[in-house]
Scaffold this motif. Structure first.
Motif, short mmCIF file in Angstrom:
data_model
loop_
_atom_site.label_atom_id
_atom_site.label_comp_id
_atom_site.label_asym_id
_atom_site.label_seq_id
_atom_site.Cartn_x
_atom_site.Cartn_y
_atom_site.Cartn_z
N GLU A 228 127.03 15.78 74.34
CA GLU A 228 127.05 16.71 75.46
C GLU A 228 127.28 18.13 74.95
O GLU A 228 127.97 18.34 73.94
CB GLU A 228 128.14 16.34 76.47
CG GLU A 228 127.89 15.01 77.18
CD GLU A 228 128.95 14.71 78.21
OE1 GLU A 228 130.05 15.32 78.13
OE2 GLU A 228 128.70 13.88 79.10
N ALA A 250 115.74 22.00 77.00
CA ALA A 250 116.21 23.14 76.22
C ALA A 250 116.00 22.84 74.74
O ALA A 250 116.14 21.70 74.30
CB ALA A 250 117.68 23.43 76.50
N THR A 262 115.75 18.67 70.99
CA THR A 262 115.81 19.16 72.36
C THR A 262 116.97 18.52 73.11
O THR A 262 117.52 17.50 72.69
CB THR A 262 114.50 18.87 73.12
OG1 THR A 262 114.27 17.44 73.12
CG2 THR A 262 113.33 19.58 72.48
N ALA A 263 117.34 19.14 74.22
CA ALA A 263 118.38 18.62 75.10
C ALA A 263 117.88 18.71 76.54
O ALA A 263 117.00 19.52 76.86
CB ALA A 263 119.68 19.39 74.93
N ILE A 264 118.44 17.88 77.40
CA ILE A 264 118.09 17.88 78.82
C ILE A 264 119.23 18.52 79.60
O ILE A 264 120.40 18.18 79.40
CB ILE A 264 117.83 16.45 79.32
CG1 ILE A 264 116.65 15.83 78.56
CG2 ILE A 264 117.55 16.46 80.82
CD1 ILE A 264 116.38 14.39 78.95
N ILE A 265 118.87 19.44 80.47
CA ILE A 265 119.89 20.08 81.32
C ILE A 265 120.27 19.09 82.42
O ILE A 265 119.44 18.70 83.23
CB ILE A 265 119.37 21.39 81.92
CG1 ILE A 265 119.00 22.37 80.80
CG2 ILE A 265 120.41 22.01 82.84
CD1 ILE A 265 118.40 23.67 81.30
N ARG A 266 121.53 18.68 82.41
CA ARG A 266 122.00 17.73 83.41
C ARG A 266 122.37 18.43 84.71
O ARG A 266 122.06 17.94 85.80
CB ARG A 266 123.21 16.97 82.86
CG ARG A 266 123.81 15.96 83.82
CD ARG A 266 124.76 15.01 83.10
NE ARG A 266 125.73 15.73 82.29
CZ ARG A 266 126.88 16.24 82.77
NH1 ARG A 266 127.16 16.10 84.05
NH2 ARG A 266 127.73 16.86 81.97
N LEU A 283 124.47 20.13 79.37
CA LEU A 283 123.30 19.48 78.79
C LEU A 283 123.72 18.18 78.11
O LEU A 283 124.89 17.99 77.76
CB LEU A 283 122.62 20.39 77.75
CG LEU A 283 122.20 21.79 78.22
CD1 LEU A 283 123.27 22.80 77.87
CD2 LEU A 283 120.88 22.21 77.58
N GLU A 284 122.74 17.30 77.91
CA GLU A 284 123.00 16.05 77.21
C GLU A 284 121.89 15.79 76.20
O GLU A 284 120.74 16.17 76.40
CB GLU A 284 123.11 14.88 78.20
CG GLU A 284 121.91 14.69 79.09
CD GLU A 284 122.14 13.60 80.13
OE1 GLU A 284 121.14 13.03 80.60
OE2 GLU A 284 123.31 13.32 80.45
N VAL A 301 121.35 27.13 71.62
CA VAL A 301 120.62 26.52 72.73
C VAL A 301 119.70 27.59 73.32
O VAL A 301 120.15 28.67 73.70
CB VAL A 301 121.58 25.99 73.81
CG1 VAL A 301 120.80 25.33 74.93
CG2 VAL A 301 122.57 25.01 73.19
N LEU A 303 117.27 28.36 76.35
CA LEU A 303 116.93 27.94 77.71
C LEU A 303 115.67 28.68 78.17
O LEU A 303 115.52 29.88 77.93
CB LEU A 303 118.09 28.24 78.66
CG LEU A 303 119.45 27.65 78.26
CD1 LEU A 303 120.54 28.20 79.16
CD2 LEU A 303 119.42 26.13 78.34
#
Length: 384
Positions: A228, A250, A262-266, A283-284, A301, A303
């Protein structure tokens, strides 16, 4: 006596001779220098001083997709200090419980002596059987009494006459015995300490043969498959983002610019941090072949933002320490501007197009002696 007097007179005479010769030599040199200065050639010219050569880049206004960058610490989704739920002597320590070991969920880490808890389970099972027997007796007694009143045609005076309170107590005894049995079985199950999730054992605090008590720490387990991140952005950067942001992707980079995945915006927004007064974005990240983040590291990060119209992209070196940029107007004169910075991207700065009609010739290397209106000799250089 007369010879000594003559010698003194001769010495005095020569001293004055040398003094007069020195004065004469000094006067002759001065006259020679004055003559040279008077006869120096001075040529007059109408040419002014050479103009300062200034390198510039030609810029065009256009639209740009904004982006917002921020640093964040990578943290594991799960991080737990696993503690003993029951007391007893540790009779087995698994290899998986050693520091540095990677374990999967449900892997056995420790085994605590089970005897007393097996005894408790047996006693609870016996108590449940007795409670069921008591319930059967109470039900039978109530049934016989009710039939007798029906046969005699008499209405029971109260619940006590039908032994209903005893029936309820017996039913409650069943519930209590079942709960005690479930608790005993849970304690027996807790003698086997397992990993609640997959991760890495970072520290082991218990050794074989040691007696533990409830709530005593045994190992520290850190998730290494899901991470996270929390990013804080200002109100200006928040307005640049492409809303709604939940579910967007992201980009992650190391602090040196190496791609990490990459990461996903939660989730994001909804409240301001009470200390920084900034928006927080959560993000996760899930570990995969294309993701190489590690818990505890710092990442950049990036965005995704919305499209911004009428902008100029300038190199960061064109911005002076006082926050100005220099342009060259059509008359080859310097113009100083205070840019409206929208966002920064690596070594580039995106600014809004300044007011006024002019050719956007940006001085790439501002110098300390630049003055507004100063005439210069522009020299175009290639580059973005």
């Amino acid at each position: 006596m007369s010879d000594q007097t003559g010698q003194r007179n001769n010495a005095s005479k020569w001293r004055w001779v040398w003094i007069l010769l020195a004065i004469g030599t000094l006067v002759a040199v001065g006259g020679f220098l004055a003559a040279i200065e008077d006869t120096a050639d001075v040529s007059a010219t109408d040419a002014g001083p050479a103009l300062q050569l200034v390198s510039f880049r030609a810029l065009e206004a256009g639209d740009v997709n904004a982006s917002v960058e921020a640093l964040s610490e990578v943290r594991p989704r799960w991080s737990a200090e696993i503690r003993a739920a029951v007391s007893g002597r540790v009779i087995e320590v698994s290899e998986a419980a050693l520091s540095g070991q990677h374990v999967t969920a449900e892997t056995t880490l420790f085994q605590i002596e089970r005897t007393q808890y097996e005894t408790a389970v047996a006693a609870s099972e016996l108590a449940l059987q007795e409670a069921r027997l008591a319930l059967l007796r109470a039900q039978n007694k109530t049934t016989i009494t009710r039939r007798q009143f029906e046969r005699d045609g008499i209405q029971p005076p109260n619940e006590l006459a039908l032994h209903l309170p005893e029936l309820r107590i017996a039913e409650g005894g069943i519930a209590s015995a079942e709960a005690q049995l479930a608790a005993a079985r849970q304690q027996l199950e807790d003698t086997t300490v397992i990993a609640p999730f997959s991760g890495i054992v970072t520290e082991r605090m218990i050794s074989l043969g040691q007696t533990v008590s409830p709530s005593e720490p045994m190992v520290t387990l850190v998730d290494d498959t899901r991470f996270e991140l929390t990013v804080e952005v200002s109100r200006t950067d928040w307005d640049l983002l492409d809303h709604p942001i939940a579910g967007q992707i992201a980009v992650l980079e190391s602090t040196s610019g190496t791609p990490l995945g990459t990461a996903i915006i939660r989730e994001g927004g909804g409240f301001l941090d009470p200390t920084t007064r900034q928006y927080r974005i959560f993000l996760e990240v899930s570990r995969s072949e294309n993701t190489s983040v590690l818990s505890g590291g710092f990442v950049r990060v990036i965005l995704r933002g919305r499209t911004v119209e009428d902008t100029l992209t300038i190199p960061s070196t064109a911005l002076t320490r006082t926050g100005h940029v220099w342009f060259i107007d059509p008359d080859d004169q310097l113009v100083r501007q205070t840019p409206d910075i929208i966002f920064r991207r690596a070594d580039r700065i995106v600014i809004r197009v300044p007011q006024g009609e002019m050719t956007w010739r940006l001085a790439t290397t501002p110098l300390g002696f630049f003055l507004p209106g100063q005439q210069v000799a522009p020299h175009m250089v290639e580059g973005n």
